[in-house]
Motif scaffolding. Structure first.
Motif, PDB file in Angstrom:
ATOM      1  N   GLY A   1     -25.519 -12.072 -53.570  1.00 47.18           N
ATOM      2  CA  GLY A   1     -25.103 -13.128 -54.486  1.00 47.18           C
ATOM      3  C   GLY A   1     -25.609 -14.476 -54.032  1.00 47.18           C
ATOM      4  O   GLY A   1     -26.237 -14.613 -52.970  1.00 47.18           O
ATOM      5  N   LEU A   2     -25.329 -15.493 -54.839  1.00 40.77           N
ATOM      6  CA  LEU A   2     -25.683 -16.876 -54.503  1.00 40.77           C
ATOM      7  C   LEU A   2     -24.532 -17.477 -53.700  1.00 40.77           C
ATOM      8  O   LEU A   2     -23.746 -18.276 -54.201  1.00 40.77           O
ATOM      9  N   HIS A   3     -24.422 -17.070 -52.440  1.00 42.03           N
ATOM     10  CA  HIS A   3     -23.289 -17.452 -51.600  1.00 42.03           C
ATOM     11  C   HIS A   3     -23.528 -18.846 -51.021  1.00 42.03           C
ATOM     12  O   HIS A   3     -24.146 -19.008 -49.975  1.00 42.03           O
ATOM     13  N   GLN A   4     -23.014 -19.838 -51.737  1.00 40.50           N
ATOM     14  CA  GLN A   4     -23.252 -21.223 -51.344  1.00 40.50           C
ATOM     15  C   GLN A   4     -22.515 -21.594 -50.064  1.00 40.50           C
ATOM     16  O   GLN A   4     -22.994 -22.394 -49.267  1.00 40.50           O
ATOM     17  N   ASP A   5     -21.322 -21.026 -49.852  1.00 37.76           N
ATOM     18  CA  ASP A   5     -20.540 -21.351 -48.665  1.00 37.76           C
ATOM     19  C   ASP A   5     -19.676 -20.153 -48.298  1.00 37.76           C
ATOM     20  O   ASP A   5     -19.077 -19.521 -49.177  1.00 37.76           O
TER      21      ASP A   5
ATOM     22  N   VAL B   1     -27.402 -31.077 -63.929  1.00 38.22           N
ATOM     23  CA  VAL B   1     -26.718 -31.307 -62.661  1.00 38.22           C
ATOM     24  C   VAL B   1     -27.257 -30.337 -61.611  1.00 38.22           C
ATOM     25  O   VAL B   1     -27.822 -29.290 -61.947  1.00 38.22           O
ATOM     26  N   PRO B   2     -27.092 -30.643 -60.317  1.00 38.01           N
ATOM     27  CA  PRO B   2     -27.592 -29.765 -59.261  1.00 38.01           C
ATOM     28  C   PRO B   2     -26.683 -28.567 -59.021  1.00 38.01           C
ATOM     29  O   PRO B   2     -25.616 -28.421 -59.646  1.00 38.01           O
ATOM     30  N   ALA B   3     -27.083 -27.726 -58.067  1.00 39.31           N
ATOM     31  CA  ALA B   3     -26.367 -26.479 -57.785  1.00 39.31           C
ATOM     32  C   ALA B   3     -24.923 -26.715 -57.370  1.00 39.31           C
ATOM     33  O   ALA B   3     -24.060 -25.874 -57.629  1.00 39.31           O
ATOM     34  N   SER B   4     -24.639 -27.853 -56.739  1.00 38.15           N
ATOM     35  CA  SER B   4     -23.276 -28.126 -56.297  1.00 38.15           C
ATOM     36  C   SER B   4     -22.292 -28.216 -57.457  1.00 38.15           C
ATOM     37  O   SER B   4     -21.076 -28.138 -57.248  1.00 38.15           O
ATOM     38  N   ARG B   5     -22.801 -28.364 -58.700  1.00 33.62           N
ATOM     39  CA  ARG B   5     -21.936 -28.443 -59.877  1.00 33.62           C
ATOM     40  C   ARG B   5     -22.063 -27.217 -60.775  1.00 33.62           C
ATOM     41  O   ARG B   5     -21.531 -27.206 -61.875  1.00 33.62           O
ATOM     42  N   PHE B   6     -22.770 -26.190 -60.306  1.00 36.23           N
ATOM     43  CA  PHE B   6     -22.864 -24.954 -61.083  1.00 36.23           C
ATOM     44  C   PHE B   6     -21.515 -24.228 -61.067  1.00 36.23           C
ATOM     45  O   PHE B   6     -20.672 -24.471 -60.189  1.00 36.23           O
TER      46      PHE B   6
ATOM     47  N   THR C   1     -18.697 -21.825 -60.058  1.00 36.40           N
ATOM     48  CA  THR C   1     -18.478 -21.316 -58.708  1.00 36.40           C
ATOM     49  C   THR C   1     -17.242 -20.427 -58.668  1.00 36.40           C
ATOM     50  O   THR C   1     -16.145 -20.859 -59.030  1.00 36.40           O
ATOM     51  N   LEU C   2     -17.440 -19.209 -58.222  1.00 37.95           N
ATOM     52  CA  LEU C   2     -16.343 -18.260 -58.030  1.00 37.95           C
ATOM     53  C   LEU C   2     -15.933 -18.296 -56.559  1.00 37.95           C
ATOM     54  O   LEU C   2     -16.770 -18.057 -55.676  1.00 37.95           O
ATOM     55  N   THR C   3     -14.664 -18.604 -56.294  1.00 41.75           N
ATOM     56  CA  THR C   3     -14.156 -18.658 -54.923  1.00 41.75           C
ATOM     57  C   THR C   3     -13.177 -17.513 -54.714  1.00 41.75           C
ATOM     58  O   THR C   3     -12.173 -17.404 -55.430  1.00 41.75           O
ATOM     59  N   GLU C   4     -13.492 -16.658 -53.728  1.00 39.94           N
ATOM     60  CA  GLU C   4     -12.692 -15.458 -53.473  1.00 39.94           C
ATOM     61  C   GLU C   4     -12.394 -15.332 -51.986  1.00 39.94           C
ATOM     62  O   GLU C   4     -13.132 -15.850 -51.142  1.00 39.94           O
ATOM     63  N   VAL C   5     -11.323 -14.591 -51.686  1.00 39.95           N
ATOM     64  CA  VAL C   5     -11.041 -14.151 -50.320  1.00 39.95           C
ATOM     65  C   VAL C   5     -11.448 -12.690 -50.213  1.00 39.95           C
ATOM     66  O   VAL C   5     -11.016 -11.860 -51.027  1.00 39.95           O
ATOM     67  N   TRP C   6     -12.314 -12.389 -49.244  1.00 44.62           N
ATOM     68  CA  TRP C   6     -12.727 -11.010 -48.981  1.00 44.62           C
ATOM     69  C   TRP C   6     -12.136 -10.554 -47.653  1.00 44.62           C
ATOM     70  O   TRP C   6     -11.886 -11.378 -46.764  1.00 44.62           O
TER      71      TRP C   6
ATOM     72  N   VAL D   1      -8.729 -13.743 -55.834  1.00 45.87           N
ATOM     73  CA  VAL D   1      -9.571 -14.722 -56.515  1.00 45.87           C
ATOM     74  C   VAL D   1      -8.810 -16.042 -56.533  1.00 45.87           C
ATOM     75  O   VAL D   1      -7.713 -16.128 -57.090  1.00 45.87           O
ATOM     76  N   ILE D   2      -9.388 -17.064 -55.902  1.00 44.94           N
ATOM     77  CA  ILE D   2      -8.718 -18.363 -55.826  1.00 44.94           C
ATOM     78  C   ILE D   2      -9.032 -19.215 -57.045  1.00 44.94           C
ATOM     79  O   ILE D   2      -8.152 -19.845 -57.632  1.00 44.94           O
ATOM     80  N   SER D   3     -10.286 -19.252 -57.457  1.00 48.38           N
ATOM     81  CA  SER D   3     -10.651 -20.023 -58.639  1.00 48.38           C
ATOM     82  C   SER D   3     -12.018 -19.581 -59.143  1.00 48.38           C
ATOM     83  O   SER D   3     -12.808 -18.991 -58.400  1.00 48.38           O
ATOM     84  N   ASP D   4     -12.263 -19.852 -60.412  1.00 44.23           N
ATOM     85  CA  ASP D   4     -13.586 -19.659 -61.007  1.00 44.23           C
ATOM     86  C   ASP D   4     -13.906 -20.943 -61.765  1.00 44.23           C
ATOM     87  O   ASP D   4     -13.589 -21.080 -62.949  1.00 44.23           O
ATOM     88  N   ARG D   5     -14.503 -21.885 -61.062  1.00 47.26           N
ATOM     89  CA  ARG D   5     -14.737 -23.222 -61.605  1.00 47.26           C
ATOM     90  C   ARG D   5     -15.858 -23.206 -62.640  1.00 47.26           C
ATOM     91  O   ARG D   5     -16.900 -22.591 -62.430  1.00 47.26           O
TER      92      ARG D   5
END
Length: 565
Positions: free
Chosen positions: A252-256, A279-284, A286-291, A300-304
């Motif tokens: 995936g596109l794992h930004q962080d 806008v740049p990638a920082s504003r694409f 973003t799905l934030t999950e705990v694995w 799943v914490i958020s899907d911005r």
């Protein structure tokens, strides 16, 4: 007529340039040997400490990079600039050598690195016995590990790692291996741009304001989207010190990716479509999950959503959870900020932000740590009953710092500082931290827990005079422990022992190059210094050179100024 003249003048310039191009005489010229030596002299090394502050690592920086490196092809995608040949950031700083320096008795040890290595990062293992470093090579980024005691080094992963989002590796808290991002094994050749467009580039206006600033290097067409996915997609893996690699989750596109302090969970932020040309990638999105450590999604914490419509204000933020991270003083607790005004500062509300906590196994509802009148500026974690929360509001330049009790979520905090963020003279400094659980940074305190420590630049009418203060956590009263005094500029790099008053500092003057010292504040007869490094002046030819500001009149009467050396 003006257009015709401009067209002909361009032709004349081209003809005048042709003889020089054809003759092959326009080449880069070498300066005199003295100037060449000054320009190629290495910069002062950067330093990094192991967990117990018994050693530090010096990262030597070369002088000017070679033309071949500067002229390397560069891809500009979604606000990032990468080298497609190395799968790494194209303008990242590289180091040429690694040296382990003991603090106290011991022998300086130079780590054996490959010939002409371009080292992109170096990080201590949690136990301080090893240094892992990454090297930029054609094809990808490689991973190496060195023994700090002997300097011996070996490769853990060849040039298969993906550094397009930055440093691709981090130590596991156990120290048994590293979590890395590698190039997916399924990756094929990069998609080629077609010379025949398959259709128009469509951007749809929905009648909503999108007050975005002008960004550089944005995606421009579907071809750029394919290239972005091709180069930035990675596969997370665990690279053990011995044994085969272990893949975690899907590519995936794992930004962080952040490892929990206890090493049991991963906080993974993954970019996904739809992408944007505004806008740049920082504003694409973003799905934030705990694995867990096998790649199974625990929470799943958020899907911005795509952030194209954030109000044009310094105090505007995205709606929903943001700045999601691990609480550094506990094994596995999440913390994040969430705007209570939808992220729009134009909406009048009592509290702009709320800080939430969520403990493992992440099945319960999050609890409120604090409600903030302004925007959250971050938290420094101390212990179970002490944390420092900072909030600020850009429009009024107001900044406030509170001491809160995390064991009593939602309880009112105690105001520590209330000041203007633009008043550098009153800046109390930043809280000094130390490695905690899994090497995560926590507030440095005295052994009795009564005091913390602040380090700042010390802006004054004499110039910057870096300082260290001790602060009483119960009363907020401060005591100045150290301040840089003329003719030296001295800044604290680390507090080795706060109770014994032993600091590691970097000191320099107008005639002496920067070097590292142990400063003993409690030595008999006054503070004492013990020099650790002995770097020489890289440009001794400049020693004794003075400068002055001069003004003069040009031939047409315009007054100009210059600095005369």
């Amino acid at each position: 007529m003006s257009h015709r003249l401009a067209r002909y003048s361009g032709v004349v310039l081209l003809i005048l340039a042709l003889p020089a191009i054809a003759s092959g005489q326009d080449k880069y010229q070498d300066p005199s040997p003295v100037i060449a030596r000054i320009l190629s002299a290495p910069s002062a090394p950067l330093v990094s400490f192991n967990a117990d502050r018994s050693k530090f690592l010096m990262l030597e920086r070369p002088g000017l990079p070679p033309i071949a490196e500067v002229a390397a092809p560069e891809l500009r995608l979604a606000g990032e600039r990468i080298n497609a040949l190395t799968n790494a950031l194209s303008r990242a700083q590289a180091f040429s050598a690694l040296i382990v320096q003991p603090i106290g008795p011991g022998e300086t040890r130079r780590i054996v690195v490959p010939w002409k290595a371009r080292i992109s990062s170096a990080i201590w293992s949690p136990d301080g016995r090893r240094v892992a470093y990454t090297q930029i090579q054609d094809g990808g980024v490689s991973l190496w590990v060195a023994e700090a005691g002997s300097g011996e080094t070996r490769v853990l992963a060849g040039p298969v790692l993906n550094g397009t989002f930055g440093n691709p590796c981090q130590w596991l808290p156990s120290g048994t291996g590293l979590l890395c991002a590698r190039i997916p094994a399924s990756r094929t050749v990069a998609p080629l741009a077609s010379t025949v467009p398959t259709g128009p580039v469509i951007q749809e206006s929905e009648g909503r304001p999108a007050p975005n600033p002008t960004y550089e290097d944005l995606l421009q067409n579907p071809q750029d989207e394919l290239l972005f996915e091709h180069y930035f997609t990675d596969q997370l893996i665990i690279v053990p010190l011995s044994g085969p690699d272990q893949p975690i989750g899907p590519p995936g596109l794992h930004q962080d990716v952040q490892i929990s302090p206890d090493g049991r969970y991963l906080l993974v932020q993954t970019l996904h479509r739809p992408f944007s040309y505004l806008v740049p990638a920082s504003r694409f999105p973003t799905l934030t999950e705990v694995w867990d450590m096998t790649g199974h999604v625990v929470k799943v914490i958020s899907d911005r959503e795509l952030q194209e419509n954030i109000p044009r204000s310094a105090d505007a933020v995205p709606a929903g959870p943001r700045a999601i991270s691990w609480r550094t003083d506990l094994p596995a607790t999440l913390v994040w900020a969430e705007a209570q005004d939808g992220g729009n500062p134009a909406f009048p509300v009592k509290n702009r932000d709320r800080l939430y906590l969520l403990d493992a196994p992440f099945a319960a509802a999050p609890v409120t740590l604090a409600d903030l009148e302004f925007r959250s500026r971050g938290v420094v974690w101390g212990r179970g009953d002490v944390a420092v929360v900072t909030e600020g509001w850009n429009r009024t330049r107001r900044s406030r710092t509170w001491i809160v009790n995390p064991s009593r979520p939602g309880a009112a905090g105690r105001l520590l500082f209330d000041r203007s963020s633009e008043d550098r003279y009153s800046d109390p400094g930043r809280f000094v931290t130390r490695p905690g659980i899994g090497n995560a940074p926590v507030m440095l305190t005295s052994k009795d827990g009564k005091y913390a420590f602040l380090a700042g630049d010390g802006a004054s009418d004499e110039g910057d005079r870096p300082f260290v203060d001790r602060i009483d956590l119960a009363t907020g009263q401060t005591l100045r422990l150290m301040r840089s005094e003329a003719p030296y500029y001295e800044e604290t790099i680390a507090i080795l022992d706060p109770d014994l008053g032993r600091f590691l500092t970097r000191r320099e003057s107008a005639t002496e190059p920067p070097n590292y010292f142990i400063r003993d504040l409690k030595k008999k007869g006054g503070p004492g210094w013990s020099q650790l490094t002995h770097f020489t002046d890289p440009a001794p030819e400049f020693a004794g050179v003075t400068r002055q500001q001069i003004t003069y009149n040009r031939a047409d009467g315009v007054q100009l100024s210059a600095t005369l050396y």
